[in-house]
Design a protein around this motif. Sequence first.
Motif, PDB file in Angstrom:
ATOM      1  N   LEU A 105       0.835  -1.199   0.000  1.00  0.00           N
ATOM      2  CA  LEU A 105       0.000   0.000   0.000  1.00  0.00           C
ATOM      3  C   LEU A 105       0.874   1.255   0.000  1.00  0.00           C
ATOM      4  O   LEU A 105       0.611   2.201  -0.756  1.00  0.00           O
ATOM      5  N   LYS A 106       1.940   1.256   0.820  1.00  0.00           N
ATOM      6  CA  LYS A 106       2.846   2.402   0.851  1.00  0.00           C
ATOM      7  C   LYS A 106       3.497   2.606  -0.510  1.00  0.00           C
ATOM      8  O   LYS A 106       3.626   3.742  -0.982  1.00  0.00           O
ATOM      9  N   THR A 107       3.911   1.509  -1.155  1.00  0.00           N
ATOM     10  CA  THR A 107       4.541   1.593  -2.471  1.00  0.00           C
ATOM     11  C   THR A 107       3.559   2.187  -3.488  1.00  0.00           C
ATOM     12  O   THR A 107       3.921   3.081  -4.258  1.00  0.00           O
ATOM     13  N   LYS A 108       2.319   1.685  -3.456  1.00  0.00           N
ATOM     14  CA  LYS A 108       1.311   2.210  -4.394  1.00  0.00           C
ATOM     15  C   LYS A 108       1.042   3.691  -4.139  1.00  0.00           C
ATOM     16  O   LYS A 108       0.909   4.479  -5.081  1.00  0.00           O
ATOM     17  N   LEU A 109       0.977   4.052  -2.850  1.00  0.00           N
ATOM     18  CA  LEU A 109       0.747   5.463  -2.526  1.00  0.00           C
ATOM     19  C   LEU A 109       1.916   6.334  -3.002  1.00  0.00           C
ATOM     20  O   LEU A 109       1.701   7.434  -3.532  1.00  0.00           O
ATOM     21  N   ARG A 110       3.155   5.842  -2.821  1.00  0.00           N
ATOM     22  CA  ARG A 110       4.318   6.598  -3.303  1.00  0.00           C
ATOM     23  C   ARG A 110       4.283   6.735  -4.827  1.00  0.00           C
ATOM     24  O   ARG A 110       4.600   7.789  -5.369  1.00  0.00           O
TER      25      ARG A 110
END
Length: 130
Positions: free
Chosen positions: A79-84
């Motif tokens: 999720l963090k990767t997608k948000l970044r």
Amino acid sequence: DYISRVSAEMREGHRRTQEELMKQLSVKESEINELRQNEIAKKNAHCRHLEAELASKSSEIQDLNHQLASLKMLFEENLKTKLRQQESKLLKVFKTELEKREEEMQAEQDNEIEAVQQELADTMDEIKYL
């Protein structure tokens, strides 16, 4: 004499019957005790089996909790990767839009400066003419 002999035989018969009944009672008590011991042994074995099963299930639950924690961490990282990535895309779009606006503003300023310079040149020409 006959009566005392019959009476003695009856007492002897009664005593033997009583002894026989006591032996039978003792045998039955032994059988009951053996059945109780067998039943207790079965219940103890069943309890040990249930305890082992409980330990196994507890271990499985612990493993599943570890897997769940790992999956949660992976999900959060994903999720963090997608948000970044989305943030990066939005920043690129914003930067592109900002650059476009800056170019438009620069073009407008250049046009305004050119118009003022042309107006100044025209005014200078008029002054020269006069």
